[in-house]
Design an enzyme around this catalytic site. Structure first.
Site, mmCIF file in Angstrom:
data_model
loop_
_atom_site.group_PDB
_atom_site.id
_atom_site.type_symbol
_atom_site.label_atom_id
_atom_site.label_comp_id
_atom_site.label_asym_id
_atom_site.label_seq_id
_atom_site.Cartn_x
_atom_site.Cartn_y
_atom_site.Cartn_z
ATOM 1 N N GLU A 104 -4.912 3.137 5.993
ATOM 2 C CA GLU A 104 -4.844 2.911 4.557
ATOM 3 C C GLU A 104 -5.489 4.092 3.834
ATOM 4 O O GLU A 104 -5.076 4.459 2.745
ATOM 5 C CB GLU A 104 -5.563 1.610 4.196
ATOM 6 C CG GLU A 104 -5.490 1.265 2.731
ATOM 7 C CD GLU A 104 -5.888 -0.175 2.444
ATOM 8 O OE1 GLU A 104 -6.656 -0.377 1.491
ATOM 9 O OE2 GLU A 104 -5.444 -1.077 3.173
ATOM 10 N N SER B 262 -11.393 -0.409 2.998
ATOM 11 C CA SER B 262 -10.627 -0.727 4.204
ATOM 12 C C SER B 262 -10.031 0.550 4.780
ATOM 13 O O SER B 262 -9.405 1.335 4.062
ATOM 14 C CB SER B 262 -9.508 -1.719 3.884
ATOM 15 O OG SER B 262 -10.037 -2.963 3.471
ATOM 16 N N ARG C 88 0.806 -1.221 0.000
ATOM 17 C CA ARG C 88 0.000 0.000 0.000
ATOM 18 C C ARG C 88 0.843 1.277 0.000
ATOM 19 O O ARG C 88 0.389 2.333 0.443
ATOM 20 C CB ARG C 88 -0.960 0.009 1.196
ATOM 21 C CG ARG C 88 -1.920 -1.171 1.247
ATOM 22 C CD ARG C 88 -2.861 -1.192 0.037
ATOM 23 N NE ARG C 88 -3.795 -2.303 0.154
ATOM 24 C CZ ARG C 88 -3.592 -3.503 -0.380
ATOM 25 N NH1 ARG C 88 -2.495 -3.743 -1.088
ATOM 26 N NH2 ARG C 88 -4.468 -4.469 -0.241
#
Length: 301
Positions: A289, A219, A170
């Protein structure tokens, strides 16, 4: 903001409410907002901005929390850019930044190239996926990136090789300077196993486990090494926890949802509550995130 900057041609809109452009349905106004329909128009809009004006890029508004005070600067939405998708020689594919990841997945499956079906699980555009190395169903955006095309503050285009970037879970680190993604070329491989039924099955799996009927950003936290953020949040007893109109989803604990009246401040406060509880319960520092931008509302300062 420079008084000479105007929207007579419909180029820039002032005080645009970003709650209308984010998947959480929260966020204050942007000083300036535009949705260019071509790269040529994009270059015009960039040229119009006074030096030093902060620039933010917006895809489908997922994975983004805009604070209630909004953004002091310019927001450029990529949704209006051509949704380019082209098959090159062999199994290589070129995709534009404004293309929804779901469309990339479906067309690659039709072309029988991949692995690309996992893109169907990313609720954003190719540009956003490139910026954060988005992933779903075990796949990650940058795994098969061959090169990217970028545009800088002066409107100049550049093609950059995969080797110019450091990619992690990520995260993506690229060359220094102020620039943004316009598209990417993916070096894929023949994939006759993935079919439309594959995507349907993946989406059915997502629908069964994620709260897709209410506003969220996907998320909220990155999975820590060797574990899952959702499991840690549930173990800390926070499923269903609320702050104002924000709630930890009872369906999937790594989703914070807007029950209808949430503010960005509610969501941010719930994020902090979750992080504190998981740190106390499991000794794990959950990392976001989602990207948080903008200023708090004046009333909360």
């Amino acid at each position: 903001m420079n008084a000479a900057l105007h929207d007579a041609r419909g180029g820039w809109r002032r005080n645009e409410p970003l709650s209308e452009h984010t998947s959480w349905r929260v966020g204050g106004p942007a000083d300036l907002y535009c949705k260019p329909a071509s790269v040529a128009e994009l270059r015009e809009r960039l040229a119009e901005l006074p030096a030093g004006t902060p620039v933010y890029w917006l895809g489908l508004g997922s994975n983004l929390l805009v604070r209630d005070g909004g953004i002091r600067g310019a927001v450029i939405a990529t949704q209006g850019l051509p949704k380019d998708l082209e098959r090159l020689e062999g199994s290589r594919v070129r995709a534009g930044a404004g293309l929804p990841c779901a469309l990339l997945a479906r067309q690659c499956v039709r072309w029988q190239v991949g692995p690309a079906a996992f893109f169907a699980g990313i609720p954003g555009t190719v540009g956003g996926a490139l910026a954060m190395n988005a992933g779903a169903f075990g796949g990650e955006t940058w795994t098969n990136v061959e090169s990217v095309v970028t545009i800088d503050r002066r409107g100049e285009l550049a093609t950059r090789a995969r080797a110019d970037f450091r990619v992690g879970y990520r995260t993506v680190e690229g060359p220094r300077g102020e620039w943004w993604y316009l598209g990417a070329t993916f070096a894929l491989a023949p994939d006759a196993e993935a079919t439309a039924a594959t995507i349907k099955a993946l989406l059915a799996k997502r629908n069964a486990s994620q709260p897709l009927g209410v506003p969220s950003c996907g998320s909220t936290f990155r999975n820590p090494p060797g574990d899952f953020a959702g499991r840690l949040i549930e173990a800390a007893g926070l499923k269903g926890a609320t702050v104002g109109g924000a709630m930890v989803s009872p369906k999937h604990a790594n989703f914070i949802v807007n029950t209808g009246t949430a503010t960005a401040a509610d969501i941010e406060a719930l994020i902090a509550r979750v992080q504190a509880a998981v740190a106390q319960h499991a000794g794990v520092a959950l990392e976001l995130e989602v990207r948080v931008v903008g200023e708090p509302s004046r009333s909360s300062r």
